[in-house]
Design a protein around this motif. Structure first.
Motif, PDB file in Angstrom:
ATOM      1  N   SER A  74      53.996 -10.771 -50.059  1.00  0.00           N
ATOM      2  CA  SER A  74      53.421 -11.766 -49.400  1.00  0.00           C
ATOM      3  C   SER A  74      52.240 -12.264 -50.180  1.00  0.00           C
ATOM      4  O   SER A  74      51.803 -11.471 -51.057  1.00  0.00           O
ATOM      5  CB  SER A  74      52.993 -11.745 -47.805  1.00  0.00           C
ATOM      6  N   VAL A  75      51.494 -13.397 -49.975  1.00  0.00           N
ATOM      7  CA  VAL A  75      50.273 -13.750 -50.679  1.00  0.00           C
ATOM      8  C   VAL A  75      49.109 -13.814 -49.725  1.00  0.00           C
ATOM      9  O   VAL A  75      48.977 -14.802 -48.980  1.00  0.00           O
ATOM     10  CB  VAL A  75      50.436 -15.136 -51.143  1.00  0.00           C
ATOM     11  N   PRO A  76      48.225 -12.814 -50.086  1.00  0.00           N
ATOM     12  CA  PRO A  76      47.205 -12.596 -49.604  1.00  0.00           C
ATOM     13  C   PRO A  76      46.053 -13.579 -49.946  1.00  0.00           C
ATOM     14  O   PRO A  76      45.664 -13.342 -51.178  1.00  0.00           O
ATOM     15  CB  PRO A  76      46.661 -11.102 -49.500  1.00  0.00           C
ATOM     16  N   ILE A  77      45.699 -14.892 -49.266  1.00  0.00           N
ATOM     17  CA  ILE A  77      44.740 -15.722 -50.103  1.00  0.00           C
ATOM     18  C   ILE A  77      43.508 -15.147 -50.026  1.00  0.00           C
ATOM     19  O   ILE A  77      43.040 -14.562 -48.831  1.00  0.00           O
ATOM     20  CB  ILE A  77      44.699 -17.174 -49.600  1.00  0.00           C
ATOM     21  N   SER A  78      42.772 -15.106 -51.369  1.00  0.00           N
ATOM     22  CA  SER A  78      41.515 -14.468 -51.297  1.00  0.00           C
ATOM     23  C   SER A  78      40.480 -15.428 -51.495  1.00  0.00           C
ATOM     24  O   SER A  78      40.419 -16.052 -52.833  1.00  0.00           O
ATOM     25  CB  SER A  78      41.425 -13.312 -52.393  1.00  0.00           C
ATOM     26  N   VAL A  79      39.595 -15.731 -50.764  1.00  0.00           N
ATOM     27  CA  VAL A  79      38.655 -16.835 -50.897  1.00  0.00           C
ATOM     28  C   VAL A  79      37.203 -16.067 -51.163  1.00  0.00           C
ATOM     29  O   VAL A  79      36.811 -15.588 -50.193  1.00  0.00           O
ATOM     30  CB  VAL A  79      38.226 -17.828 -49.667  1.00  0.00           C
ATOM     31  N   LEU A 131      44.139 -21.567 -54.782  1.00  0.00           N
ATOM     32  CA  LEU A 131      43.785 -19.889 -54.632  1.00  0.00           C
ATOM     33  C   LEU A 131      45.088 -19.249 -54.384  1.00  0.00           C
ATOM     34  O   LEU A 131      45.585 -18.149 -54.844  1.00  0.00           O
ATOM     35  CB  LEU A 131      42.803 -19.648 -53.528  1.00  0.00           C
ATOM     36  N   THR A 132      46.016 -19.937 -53.500  1.00  0.00           N
ATOM     37  CA  THR A 132      47.350 -19.365 -53.236  1.00  0.00           C
ATOM     38  C   THR A 132      48.278 -19.161 -54.475  1.00  0.00           C
ATOM     39  O   THR A 132      48.939 -18.338 -54.717  1.00  0.00           O
ATOM     40  CB  THR A 132      47.938 -20.414 -52.202  1.00  0.00           C
ATOM     41  N   ALA A 133      48.088 -20.334 -55.376  1.00  0.00           N
ATOM     42  CA  ALA A 133      48.993 -20.300 -56.593  1.00  0.00           C
ATOM     43  C   ALA A 133      48.437 -19.428 -57.556  1.00  0.00           C
ATOM     44  O   ALA A 133      49.048 -18.221 -58.155  1.00  0.00           O
ATOM     45  CB  ALA A 133      48.834 -21.847 -57.303  1.00  0.00           C
TER      46      ALA A 133
END
Ligand SMILES: NC(=O)c1ccc[n+]([C@@H]2O[C@H](COP(=O)([O-])OP(=O)(O)OC[C@H]3O[C@@H](n4cnc5c(N)ncnc54)[C@H](OP(=O)(O)O)[C@@H]3O)[C@@H](O)[C@H]2O)c1
Length: 329
Positions: free
Chosen positions: A274-279, A139-141
Motif C-alpha cells: 500500500s502507499v502510506p502517504i507521508s506529509v 506525495l502519493t506518486a
C-alpha cells in the motif's frame, strides 16, 4: 473569514455552502496560512459524499465531525505559533493538513492553521495553484514510486488511471527515476499521457492490459477496475502491485473488498504494497526539487473559485478529471 462548510453528507451542491466562520485557532506548532490555492483529492469527495458508507465510522456517523474540507494548501504565512522559528510572516509556503484521518482538513477557506512540520517554503518559480495541486497527489506518486516500489533506471512501470491527479504525477515521477512507463487511460487522454513522457499509452477502451503479453515490474493501480488477481497476471514474477484506490462505486465498501483481496494475495507469492502517504518536510522538499527541476510538472485540468468549491468537488465525483482540480482562494 470565508470558508466552505459542510454539515451533512450528500451531493456537493446540496451539502457545501459558503459561510463566514471564525479563523482557525493557531497552536504553538502551527502556522496560520492565508490560503491562495488548494486542490481536491479523494479524501475530500468521499467525506463530502459520505461514501463508501463504512468510512462514516471514521469521519462521523451523521455528518463529518469537522465542517471544512480540503488538505492541500499553498499561500502566505499570516501568523506563527510560539514554537515555529524557521518561517517568517509573509513567506510563501505549501504543504498539507493531511494526517491520515478523514477530518483533519480545513483548506477550503481563506485561512488554515497548518502544523509547521507539514509546510515548506514554496519554490519561487512555482505558482500557488501548481504548488497546492502537487501536494497529496505528488506525495502519493513519490511515495509509491520511490519509497514503496524502489523504481530506478529501466524499471518497467504501469500506471492504471494515468490521466488523473495521482496518475499524471506518477507517470512523471517514474520517468524522472529512469523507468520505462506505460500509462493506461481513456481515448481522449492518450495524447496527454504521452506528453507527460509515458513511453507507451494504453487506451483502455481498445486494450485490456491485464490480458496483454507485456509484463511489468511495478503496477500502480489508481482505479482498481480489475480483480487484483487479473492485474497481478501482468506482473513479472518478482513484480510489485500497488492497489491505490477507494474505487468509484460508492455503496457500503467501494473498492475496499478488492484492496482486502489484494492484501491477502500479498501474503502469498505476489508482492502487494500500500502507499502510506507521508506529509513531512523531507517528502515535501523532494517533491519541490522535482517540480523546480522541471522533471515533473503539474497538469491542472480545471480551476474553480472558492465560492464554487461544490462544482470542483462534483467535477472529481465524475471520476474522469484530467490532471488536478484546483480551487483558488
Ligand atoms: N494512498 C494515498 O494516500 C492516496 C492519496 C490520494 C489518492 N489515492 C487514490 O488514488 C486514486 C486516484 O486518485 P486521483 O486523485 O488521481 O483520482 P482522479 O483524478 O479522480 O482520477 C481519475 C482518473 O481515473 C481515470 N479512469 C477512470 N476509469 C478508468 C479506467 N477504467 N481505466 C483507467 N483509468 C480510468 C480517468 O481517466 P479517463 O478520464 O481517461 O477515463 C481519470 O483521469 C484514488 O482512487 C484514490 O483513492 C490514494
Amino acid at each position: 473569514m470565508t470558508a466552505v462548510v459542510q454539515d451533512a453528507y450528500g451531493p456537493p451542491e446540496r451539502v457545501l455552502r459558503v459561510a463566514e466562520v471564525a479563523r482557525p485557532r493557531v497552536g504553538d506548532d502551527d502556522v496560520l496560512v492565508r490560503v491562495r490555492a488548494t486542490s481536491v483529492n479523494t479524501p475530500d469527495w468521499i467525506t463530502v459524499a459520505g461514501v463508501p458508507y463504512v468510512l462514516r465510522l471514521k469521519a462521523g456517523l451523521r455528518g463529518p465531525s469537522t465542517p471544512v474540507r480540503g488538505t492541500d494548501v499553498a499561500g502566505t504565512v499570516e501568523a506563527l505559533g510560539e514554537n515555529v522559528t524557521d518561517l517568517d510572516i509573509g513567506d510563501e509556503v505549501f504543504g498539507s493538513l493531511w494526517d491520515n484521518t478523514l477530518t483533519t482538513s480545513g483548506a477550503f477557506a481563506e485561512y488554515a492553521a497548518v502544523p509547521a512540520s507539514r509546510l515548506i517554503r514554496k519554490p519561487a518559480g512555482l505558482g500557488f495553484e501548481a504548488a497546492a495541486a502537487s501536494v497529496m497527489s505528488g506525495l502519493t506518486a513519490l511515495s509509491a514510486m520511490r519509497d514503496v516500489a524502489g523504481v530506478g533506471p529501466g524499471t518497467k512501470v504501469l500506471v492504471n488511471g494515468a490521466s488523473g491527479g495521482v496518475g499524471t504525477l506518477a507517470v512523471q515521477v517514474a520517468k524522472a527515476l529512469g523507468a520505462e512507463v506505460t500509462g493506461v487511460c481513456g481515448p481522449r487522454n492518450v495524447e496527454l499521457v504521452r506528453s507527460l513522457g509515458a513511453d507507451h499509452a494504453v487506451d483502455y477502451t481498445e486494450e485490456d492490459f491485464t490480458l496483454g503479453e507485456r509484463r511489468y515490474d511495478v503496477i500502480l493501480d489508481n482505479v482498481l477496475n480489475h480483480p487484483p488477481k487479473a492485474t497481478a497476471r501482468a506482473l513479472t514474477p518478482t513484480g510489485t502491485l500497488i492497489p491505490n484506490s477507494i474505487g468509484v462505486s460508492g455503496g457500503w465498501f467501494g473498492a475496499l473488498p478488492r484492496v482486502a483481496r489484494a492484501t491477502v494475495m500479498g501474503r502469498g507469492s505476489t508482492d502487494v504494497r500500500s502507499v502510506p502517504i507521508s506529509v513531512d518536510r523531507e517528502h515535501l522538499t523532494a517533491l519541490a526539487t522535482l517540480l523546480e527541476s522541471g522533471d515533473v510538472k503539474v497538469f491542472i485540468g480545471a480551476t474553480y473559485a472558492l465560492d464554487d468549491a461544490a462544482s470542483a468537488v462534483a467535477h472529481m465525483l465524475g471520476h474522469h478529471a484530467r490532471g488536478k482540480v484546483v480551487i483558488t482562494v
